[in-house]
Design a protein around this motif. Structure first.
Motif, PDB file in Angstrom:
ATOM      1  N   THR A 158     -50.756  16.501 -13.024  1.00 40.33           N
ATOM      2  CA  THR A 158     -51.409  15.411 -13.751  1.00 40.33           C
ATOM      3  C   THR A 158     -52.925  15.497 -13.693  1.00 40.33           C
ATOM      4  O   THR A 158     -53.617  15.153 -14.657  1.00 40.33           O
ATOM      5  CB  THR A 158     -50.935  14.051 -13.194  1.00 40.33           C
ATOM      6  OG1 THR A 158     -49.516  13.996 -13.217  1.00 40.33           O
ATOM      7  CG2 THR A 158     -51.488  12.894 -14.023  1.00 40.33           C
ATOM      8  N   VAL A 159     -53.468  15.948 -12.568  1.00 42.15           N
ATOM      9  CA  VAL A 159     -54.923  16.006 -12.419  1.00 42.15           C
ATOM     10  C   VAL A 159     -55.580  16.850 -13.513  1.00 42.15           C
ATOM     11  O   VAL A 159     -56.571  16.418 -14.115  1.00 42.15           O
ATOM     12  CB  VAL A 159     -55.306  16.507 -11.008  1.00 42.15           C
ATOM     13  CG1 VAL A 159     -56.800  16.821 -10.941  1.00 42.15           C
ATOM     14  CG2 VAL A 159     -54.959  15.466  -9.961  1.00 42.15           C
ATOM     15  N   PRO A 160     -55.083  18.070 -13.844  1.00 45.01           N
ATOM     16  CA  PRO A 160     -55.708  18.827 -14.927  1.00 45.01           C
ATOM     17  C   PRO A 160     -55.670  18.102 -16.270  1.00 45.01           C
ATOM     18  O   PRO A 160     -56.618  18.206 -17.063  1.00 45.01           O
ATOM     19  CB  PRO A 160     -54.884  20.119 -14.977  1.00 45.01           C
ATOM     20  CG  PRO A 160     -54.265  20.244 -13.640  1.00 45.01           C
ATOM     21  CD  PRO A 160     -54.012  18.839 -13.185  1.00 45.01           C
ATOM     22  N   ARG A 161     -54.595  17.374 -16.533  1.00 46.84           N
ATOM     23  CA  ARG A 161     -54.502  16.643 -17.798  1.00 46.84           C
ATOM     24  C   ARG A 161     -55.547  15.529 -17.859  1.00 46.84           C
ATOM     25  O   ARG A 161     -56.135  15.259 -18.914  1.00 46.84           O
ATOM     26  CB  ARG A 161     -53.092  16.076 -17.968  1.00 46.84           C
ATOM     27  CG  ARG A 161     -52.026  17.154 -18.025  1.00 46.84           C
ATOM     28  CD  ARG A 161     -50.631  16.589 -18.197  1.00 46.84           C
ATOM     29  NE  ARG A 161     -49.639  17.645 -18.160  1.00 46.84           N
ATOM     30  CZ  ARG A 161     -49.327  18.444 -19.188  1.00 46.84           C
ATOM     31  NH1 ARG A 161     -49.937  18.269 -20.361  1.00 46.84           N
ATOM     32  NH2 ARG A 161     -48.430  19.385 -19.045  1.00 46.84           N
ATOM     33  N   ILE A 162     -55.770  14.869 -16.722  1.00 48.01           N
ATOM     34  CA  ILE A 162     -56.807  13.836 -16.676  1.00 48.01           C
ATOM     35  C   ILE A 162     -58.180  14.456 -16.911  1.00 48.01           C
ATOM     36  O   ILE A 162     -59.002  13.931 -17.666  1.00 48.01           O
ATOM     37  CB  ILE A 162     -56.760  13.106 -15.316  1.00 48.01           C
ATOM     38  CG1 ILE A 162     -55.464  12.310 -15.178  1.00 48.01           C
ATOM     39  CG2 ILE A 162     -57.976  12.186 -15.157  1.00 48.01           C
ATOM     40  CD1 ILE A 162     -55.273  11.707 -13.795  1.00 48.01           C
ATOM     41  N   TRP A 163     -58.436  15.586 -16.269  1.00 46.85           N
ATOM     42  CA  TRP A 163     -59.725  16.266 -16.429  1.00 46.85           C
ATOM     43  C   TRP A 163     -59.948  16.669 -17.885  1.00 46.85           C
ATOM     44  O   TRP A 163     -61.013  16.434 -18.453  1.00 46.85           O
ATOM     45  CB  TRP A 163     -59.759  17.487 -15.514  1.00 46.85           C
ATOM     46  CG  TRP A 163     -61.130  18.106 -15.373  1.00 46.85           C
ATOM     47  CD1 TRP A 163     -62.325  17.539 -15.687  1.00 46.85           C
ATOM     48  CD2 TRP A 163     -61.417  19.413 -14.872  1.00 46.85           C
ATOM     49  NE1 TRP A 163     -63.354  18.414 -15.413  1.00 46.85           N
ATOM     50  CE2 TRP A 163     -62.827  19.563 -14.910  1.00 46.85           C
ATOM     51  CE3 TRP A 163     -60.636  20.461 -14.394  1.00 46.85           C
ATOM     52  CZ2 TRP A 163     -63.453  20.740 -14.490  1.00 46.85           C
ATOM     53  CZ3 TRP A 163     -61.262  21.617 -13.964  1.00 46.85           C
ATOM     54  CH2 TRP A 163     -62.667  21.761 -14.022  1.00 46.85           C
ATOM     55  N   GLN A 164     -58.905  17.246 -18.481  1.00 49.48           N
ATOM     56  CA  GLN A 164     -59.031  17.673 -19.892  1.00 49.48           C
ATOM     57  C   GLN A 164     -59.276  16.482 -20.817  1.00 49.48           C
ATOM     58  O   GLN A 164     -60.064  16.562 -21.757  1.00 49.48           O
ATOM     59  CB  GLN A 164     -57.757  18.423 -20.306  1.00 49.48           C
ATOM     60  CG  GLN A 164     -57.826  19.060 -21.685  1.00 49.48           C
ATOM     61  CD  GLN A 164     -57.350  18.126 -22.801  1.00 49.48           C
ATOM     62  OE1 GLN A 164     -56.622  17.157 -22.526  1.00 49.48           O
ATOM     63  NE2 GLN A 164     -57.768  18.393 -24.029  1.00 49.48           N
TER      64      GLN A 164
END
Length: 481
Positions: A434-440
């Motif tokens: 989930t963290v990469p999706r939030i960053w993107q």
């Protein structure tokens, strides 16, 4: 600068005194460094000797009050207290930071030491701040001045040596060499190896704000009667709280945020709960049981349901004797059997799972099909962790990519360091995905398009850490005390 307790001795570069070399003025820098290293080693040796003597005294005189302790507090002791005090905390009412205090450290510590021993030290009020809690309410936090933190740390260094000889194995919070993961492991061992199936998830109403000063003093009387140390503790209890320009005093409570508060809180619950459970409750029960406590967060587990019901009925009365109270909604009686007749929970219980130290405890199946206790990230903690990532990415989305990457890596590693325990792989993987999706998402809102394909290329250059288990549980069974 306020009261004398906040005194900072300011000095200009021209007023600094230089140490003479060990042999004349022509000694090299290397010789000076070696001399300072030897002095530091001697100081640490002296500190270690003092600590051993206090611990041995407390161990040899269990149950006796110790009256001559403050003589160990000297300049080396104060320097160690300064070293152990966090330097990144918010300043207190005087606004003095750790860096400012350290500009003339030795003079400041000598002055502080003199005021402590002479009785002239005046504990400044703590500045009140609030931090959000998981249930939407706010937790009050006391912010002492930096000098007050150093003074508290110096006293804590003495008290810890005494009370570490008294505290029981069931207590894990804010103790040297003990951790939340040890508490979780002990609790899991009770379920997996000792057949504990009935749980009291204990919650005390506003514990840190409800500690009775009179009861605290009576507990301290049993172990510490040194005049200097007791006088300092009394001053902190009476220091008061400054909030919105108003100074208020209370007859109860130990302000959260103070260095000494967790130790005082542990002393109270050691007498009120731990000793009572081990000496009076356990011998009267039919089956096995355990108490696991981390500060004011405690769980009691039992083999026999009637034992659990009897203890739950007595708990409220026991706490009431010391002006404490169980939270009626948050204190729960849990049916933690993995096999329940007809799949129904017992009518007197409040559910089949509970949360302790941020982990939801639930029965599941191992890869071999065995019933095992899983400690998985609690839903509120998981949501809070992702919310923190989203808030940081939103507020810092215009920073350089390497800066953002460095911070996110630190956040993720911190998450794994606490929640990375055996049986929690699925929640860790969710977090890592989930963290990469939030960053993107927040990179795409910087004013230009940032599609997923482009983001995948970015991750190849700046990879985020994968989920990993940090704390592995051993299968060795441990006997309950």
């Amino acid at each position: 600068m306020g009261s004398r307790s906040a005194l900072i001795v300011l000095v200009t570069l021209g007023n600094r005194t230089r140490r003479d070399p060990i042999e004349g003025r022509g000694a090299s820098r290397g010789e000076n460094r070696r001399r300072e290293t030897r002095e530091r080693t001697l100081s640490l040796t002296n500190l270690s000797t003092k600590r051993q003597r206090i611990a041995e005294l407390a161990r040899s005189k269990r149950g006796a009050a110790l009256s001559t302790l403050h003589h160990v507090i000297d300049l080396e002791w104060m320097k160690e207290a300064f070293r152990l005090t966090r330097k990144d905390g918010a300043p207190g009412i005087d606004g003095v930071t750790a860096a400012e205090y350290a500009e003339n450290l030795e003079a400041n510590l000598l002055d502080l030491l003199d005021r402590i021993k002479s009785g002239r030290y005046q504990a400044p009020p703590v500045r009140r701040a609030y931090i959000p809690k998981a249930d939407g309410s706010r937790r009050p936090l006391g912010l002492p001045t930096f000098e007050d933190k150093v003074a508290q740390r110096a006293i804590v260094m003495v008290l810890e040596l005494i009370y570490e000889q008294d505290f029981l194995p069931c207590s894990y919070g804010f103790r040297p060499g003990r951790s939340a993961h040890q508490a979780l492991h002990a609790l899991r061992t009770g379920f997996m190896s000792h057949g504990l199936r009935w749980v009291i998830d204990l919650d005390i109403v506003k514990y840190f704000d409800s500690i009775s000063h009179s009861h605290l003093r009576s507990f301290l009387d049993q172990r510490v009667t040194d005049g200097v140390i007791r006088r300092m503790i009394d001053k902190w209890l009476k220091a008061g709280v400054l909030e919105d320009g108003r100074l208020s005093h209370a007859n109860t409570g130990s302000p959260q945020g103070g260095v000494i508060s967790p130790l005082l809180a542990n002393i109270v619950l050691h007498h009120v709960l731990d000793e009572w459970f081990e000496s009076e409750v356990r011998p009267r029960l039919k089956g096995r049981c355990t108490l696991v406590r981390y500060a004011d967060d405690a769980v009691l587990a039992f083999e026999v349901r009637l034992d659990a019901e009897r203890v739950l009925a007595a708990l409220g009365k026991r706490l009431g004797r010391y002006e404490l109270a169980l939270h009626p909604a948050k204190t729960r009686f849990v049916d933690f059997r993995f096999k329940r007749p007809g799949g129904q929970t017992h009518p007197k219980t409040d559910g089949t799972t509970f949360t302790f130290l941020g982990f939801c405890h639930v029965w599941g199946k191992s890869q071999k099909g065995k019933d095992v206790v899983r400690q998985v990230t609690g839903k509120d903690r998981y949501a809070r962790a992702l919310a923190a990532v989203s808030a940081w990415c939103r507020d810092n989305r215009h920073k350089l990519i390497p800066e953002q990457h460095t911070h996110l890596v630190a956040m993720m590693r911190g998450h794994y360091a606490y929640y990375g325990i055996s049986g929690n792989s699925r929640r860790l993987s969710w977090y890592a995905d989930t963290v990469p999706r939030i960053w993107q998402k927040w990179l795409a809102r910087r004013g230009s398009r940032f599609p997923w394909d482009r983001f995948k290329d970015l991750l190849k250059r700046h990879p985020l850490p994968a989920a990993r288990i940090v704390h592995h549980y051993s299968a060795v069974s441990e006997a309950l005390p």
